[in-house]
Design a protein around this motif. Sequence first.
Motif, PDB file in Angstrom:
ATOM      1  N   THR A  29      46.728  34.561  41.196  1.00  0.00           N
ATOM      2  CA  THR A  29      46.027  33.481  40.500  1.00  0.00           C
ATOM      3  C   THR A  29      45.002  32.775  41.382  1.00  0.00           C
ATOM      4  OG1 THR A  29      47.832  31.968  41.040  1.00  0.00           O
ATOM      5  CG2 THR A  29      47.943  33.088  38.907  1.00  0.00           C
ATOM      6  N   SER A  30      44.925  33.136  42.665  1.00  0.00           N
ATOM      7  CA  SER A  30      43.909  32.603  43.560  1.00  0.00           C
ATOM      8  C   SER A  30      43.658  33.616  44.655  1.00  0.00           C
ATOM      9  CB  SER A  30      44.357  31.264  44.159  1.00  0.00           C
ATOM     10  OG  SER A  30      45.509  31.443  44.955  1.00  0.00           O
ATOM     11  N   ALA A  31      42.579  33.375  45.427  1.00  0.00           N
ATOM     12  CA  ALA A  31      42.171  34.350  46.433  1.00  0.00           C
ATOM     13  C   ALA A  31      43.219  34.533  47.531  1.00  0.00           C
ATOM     14  CB  ALA A  31      40.841  33.926  47.037  1.00  0.00           C
ATOM     15  N   ARG A  32      43.850  33.466  47.936  1.00  0.00           N
ATOM     16  CA  ARG A  32      44.813  33.550  49.036  1.00  0.00           C
ATOM     17  C   ARG A  32      46.248  33.321  48.575  1.00  0.00           C
ATOM     18  NH1 ARG A  32      40.550  30.663  51.675  1.00  0.00           N
ATOM     19  NH2 ARG A  32      39.558  31.913  53.293  1.00  0.00           N
ATOM     20  N   GLY A  33      46.445  33.229  47.258  1.00  0.00           N
ATOM     21  CA  GLY A  33      47.776  32.945  46.737  1.00  0.00           C
ATOM     22  C   GLY A  33      48.633  34.183  46.634  1.00  0.00           C
ATOM     23  N   PRO A  34      49.902  33.988  46.315  1.00  0.00           N
ATOM     24  CA  PRO A  34      50.807  35.124  46.159  1.00  0.00           C
ATOM     25  C   PRO A  34      50.544  35.880  44.853  1.00  0.00           C
ATOM     26  CG  PRO A  34      51.918  33.104  45.552  1.00  0.00           C
ATOM     27  CD  PRO A  34      50.574  32.699  46.077  1.00  0.00           C
ATOM     28  N   THR A  35      51.177  37.042  44.742  1.00  0.00           N
ATOM     29  CA  THR A  35      51.114  37.841  43.518  1.00  0.00           C
ATOM     30  C   THR A  35      52.362  37.591  42.694  1.00  0.00           C
ATOM     31  OG1 THR A  35      49.788  39.562  44.570  1.00  0.00           O
ATOM     32  CG2 THR A  35      51.007  40.168  42.600  1.00  0.00           C
ATOM     33  N   TYR A  36      52.168  37.393  41.414  1.00  0.00           N
ATOM     34  CA  TYR A  36      53.284  37.149  40.509  1.00  0.00           C
ATOM     35  C   TYR A  36      53.403  38.297  39.512  1.00  0.00           C
ATOM     36  CZ  TYR A  36      52.974  32.356  42.248  1.00  0.00           C
ATOM     37  OH  TYR A  36      52.940  31.244  43.051  1.00  0.00           O
ATOM     38  N   GLN A  37      54.625  38.528  39.088  1.00  0.00           N
ATOM     39  CA  GLN A  37      54.920  39.570  38.106  1.00  0.00           C
ATOM     40  C   GLN A  37      55.075  38.931  36.732  1.00  0.00           C
ATOM     41  OE1 GLN A  37      57.914  42.802  39.019  1.00  0.00           O
ATOM     42  NE2 GLN A  37      59.099  41.643  37.549  1.00  0.00           N
ATOM     43  N   TYR A  38      54.395  39.490  35.755  1.00  0.00           N
ATOM     44  CA  TYR A  38      54.493  39.005  34.374  1.00  0.00           C
ATOM     45  C   TYR A  38      54.851  40.161  33.449  1.00  0.00           C
ATOM     46  CZ  TYR A  38      52.173  34.764  35.979  1.00  0.00           C
ATOM     47  OH  TYR A  38      51.857  33.596  36.636  1.00  0.00           O
ATOM     48  N   TRP A  39      55.656  39.835  32.457  1.00  0.00           N
ATOM     49  CA  TRP A  39      56.073  40.823  31.458  1.00  0.00           C
ATOM     50  C   TRP A  39      55.571  40.405  30.081  1.00  0.00           C
ATOM     51  CZ3 TRP A  39      58.789  45.318  32.319  1.00  0.00           C
ATOM     52  CH2 TRP A  39      59.386  45.461  33.577  1.00  0.00           C
ATOM     53  N   GLY A  40      55.227  41.414  29.278  1.00  0.00           N
ATOM     54  CA  GLY A  40      54.924  41.165  27.882  1.00  0.00           C
ATOM     55  C   GLY A  40      56.212  41.014  27.080  1.00  0.00           C
ATOM     56  N   GLN A  41      56.066  40.642  25.817  1.00  0.00           N
ATOM     57  CA  GLN A  41      57.219  40.412  24.939  1.00  0.00           C
ATOM     58  C   GLN A  41      57.815  41.706  24.422  1.00  0.00           C
ATOM     59  OE1 GLN A  41      58.765  37.396  24.180  1.00  0.00           O
ATOM     60  NE2 GLN A  41      57.514  36.818  25.932  1.00  0.00           N
ATOM     61  N   GLY A  42      57.083  42.780  24.499  1.00  0.00           N
ATOM     62  CA  GLY A  42      57.591  44.060  24.021  1.00  0.00           C
ATOM     63  C   GLY A  42      57.078  44.404  22.638  1.00  0.00           C
ATOM     64  N   THR A  43      56.891  45.684  22.404  1.00  0.00           N
ATOM     65  CA  THR A  43      56.475  46.176  21.092  1.00  0.00           C
ATOM     66  C   THR A  43      57.320  47.407  20.757  1.00  0.00           C
ATOM     67  OG1 THR A  43      54.579  46.886  19.749  1.00  0.00           O
ATOM     68  CG2 THR A  43      54.595  47.605  22.036  1.00  0.00           C
ATOM     69  N   GLN A  44      57.812  47.450  19.530  1.00  0.00           N
ATOM     70  CA  GLN A  44      58.716  48.526  19.123  1.00  0.00           C
ATOM     71  C   GLN A  44      57.935  49.796  18.791  1.00  0.00           C
ATOM     72  OE1 GLN A  44      62.267  48.533  18.795  1.00  0.00           O
ATOM     73  NE2 GLN A  44      61.927  50.734  18.482  1.00  0.00           N
ATOM     74  N   VAL A  45      58.400  50.900  19.344  1.00  0.00           N
ATOM     75  CA  VAL A  45      57.882  52.224  18.995  1.00  0.00           C
ATOM     76  C   VAL A  45      59.060  53.027  18.446  1.00  0.00           C
ATOM     77  CG1 VAL A  45      56.933  54.384  19.864  1.00  0.00           C
ATOM     78  CG2 VAL A  45      56.017  52.197  20.673  1.00  0.00           C
ATOM     79  N   THR A  46      58.917  53.517  17.228  1.00  0.00           N
ATOM     80  CA  THR A  46      59.960  54.307  16.602  1.00  0.00           C
ATOM     81  C   THR A  46      59.379  55.650  16.198  1.00  0.00           C
ATOM     82  OG1 THR A  46      61.041  52.316  15.746  1.00  0.00           O
ATOM     83  CG2 THR A  46      61.663  54.419  14.757  1.00  0.00           C
ATOM     84  N   VAL A  47      60.023  56.716  16.674  1.00  0.00           N
ATOM     85  CA  VAL A  47      59.571  58.072  16.367  1.00  0.00           C
ATOM     86  C   VAL A  47      60.630  58.735  15.502  1.00  0.00           C
ATOM     87  CG1 VAL A  47      58.773  60.263  17.291  1.00  0.00           C
ATOM     88  CG2 VAL A  47      58.388  58.148  18.587  1.00  0.00           C
ATOM     89  N   SER A  48      60.256  59.098  14.297  1.00  0.00           N
ATOM     90  CA  SER A  48      61.197  59.727  13.375  1.00  0.00           C
ATOM     91  C   SER A  48      61.138  61.245  13.501  1.00  0.00           C
ATOM     92  CB  SER A  48      60.883  59.313  11.939  1.00  0.00           C
ATOM     93  OG  SER A  48      59.604  59.762  11.558  1.00  0.00           O
ATOM     94  N   SER A  49      62.274  61.882  13.272  1.00  0.00           N
ATOM     95  CA  SER A  49      62.343  63.351  13.405  1.00  0.00           C
ATOM     96  C   SER A  49      62.021  64.043  12.088  1.00  0.00           C
ATOM     97  CB  SER A  49      63.735  63.750  13.870  1.00  0.00           C
ATOM     98  OG  SER A  49      64.709  63.268  12.981  1.00  0.00           O
TER      99      SER A  49
END
Length: 121
Positions: free
Chosen positions: A101-121
């Motif tokens: 979030t800044s030039a000399r700042g640390p790196t943070y990990q962010y996750w999305g909320q998720g999206t469902q993928v369904t594959v039918s046979s």
Amino acid sequence: QVQLAESGGGLVQAGGSLRLSCAASGSIFSISSMGWYRQAPGKQRELVGSITSGGTTNYADSVKGRFTISRDNAKNTVFLQMSSLKPEDTAVYYCKTLVATSARGPTYQYWGQGTQVTVSS
């Protein structure tokens, strides 16, 4: 604060294709790695693939040759093109980013909320 907005999940027949997108917004100075994970019911979350800011990609063996990760650095967006989908690809797919979030700042990990993928046979 950084927000991730995922889109593109859904229901598809085996052999079909889907494209997932994940756009990062907020207090972003730079994004190093962006990636996709998935979690099927009763299983642990697993890496699908990742891409560095320079475009180097890494894939799980189970998706090599079928899935392609790409990113648009100008739009802070990562994509997952999924082809030749199989029922075992059914899962909730999450994007993850490493953000400074800044030039000399640390790196943070962010996750999305998720999206469902369904594959039918």
